[in-house]
Design a protein around this motif. Structure first.
Motif, PDB file in Angstrom:
ATOM      1  N   THR A  98     -11.753  69.685 -50.193  1.00 38.27           N
ATOM      2  CA  THR A  98     -11.464  69.862 -48.776  1.00 38.27           C
ATOM      3  C   THR A  98     -13.465  69.880 -48.117  1.00 38.27           C
ATOM      4  O   THR A  98     -13.906  69.351 -47.196  1.00 38.27           O
ATOM      5  CB  THR A  98     -11.018  71.854 -48.684  1.00 38.27           C
ATOM      6  N   SER A 100     -14.240  67.016 -46.601  1.00 37.40           N
ATOM      7  CA  SER A 100     -15.287  67.581 -44.668  1.00 37.40           C
ATOM      8  C   SER A 100     -16.284  66.474 -44.021  1.00 37.40           C
ATOM      9  O   SER A 100     -17.046  66.183 -43.196  1.00 37.40           O
ATOM     10  CB  SER A 100     -15.835  68.858 -44.531  1.00 37.40           C
ATOM     11  N   THR A 160     -17.006  63.012 -44.242  1.00 38.00           N
ATOM     12  CA  THR A 160     -16.044  62.731 -42.469  1.00 38.00           C
ATOM     13  C   THR A 160     -17.155  62.577 -41.469  1.00 38.00           C
ATOM     14  O   THR A 160     -17.156  61.783 -40.458  1.00 38.00           O
ATOM     15  CB  THR A 160     -14.345  63.462 -42.399  1.00 38.00           C
ATOM     16  N   LEU A 161     -17.811  64.267 -41.417  1.00 39.79           N
ATOM     17  CA  LEU A 161     -18.667  63.958 -40.400  1.00 39.79           C
ATOM     18  C   LEU A 161     -19.829  63.727 -40.619  1.00 39.79           C
ATOM     19  O   LEU A 161     -19.918  62.924 -39.645  1.00 39.79           O
ATOM     20  CB  LEU A 161     -18.723  65.861 -40.545  1.00 39.79           C
TER      21      LEU A 161
END
Length: 74
Positions: free
Chosen positions: A8, A12, A15-16
């Protein structure tokens, strides 16, 4: 449980980072239209390749995804 948290976190962060790059390189420099849509799909595809390469290299099928980061020797 720890592996889920790690995955996760990695997804994350990836993605950011890709969202930031998309905002700076695509959204800020192109007008809405076909070019922006194509570049958006390219950035999204690159974001998907990062975890796919990590997972695939562990599973034995992702070595062909990792060729850009390899040094050329086996």
């Amino acid at each position: 449980m720890a592996a889920t948290g790690f995955v996760t976190l990695v997804v994350s962060v990836v993605t950011l980072i890709h969202y930031y790059l998309w905002r700076r390189l695509v959204r800020a420099t192109t007008l809405p239209g076909r070019t922006r849509r194509v570049l958006t799909w390219v950035v999204a595809g690159l974001a998907v390749l990062v975890p796919a390469t990590l997972i695939g290299s562990r599973a034995g099928w992702g070595h062909f995804l990792a060729w850009p980061g390899s040094s050329g020797s086996r």
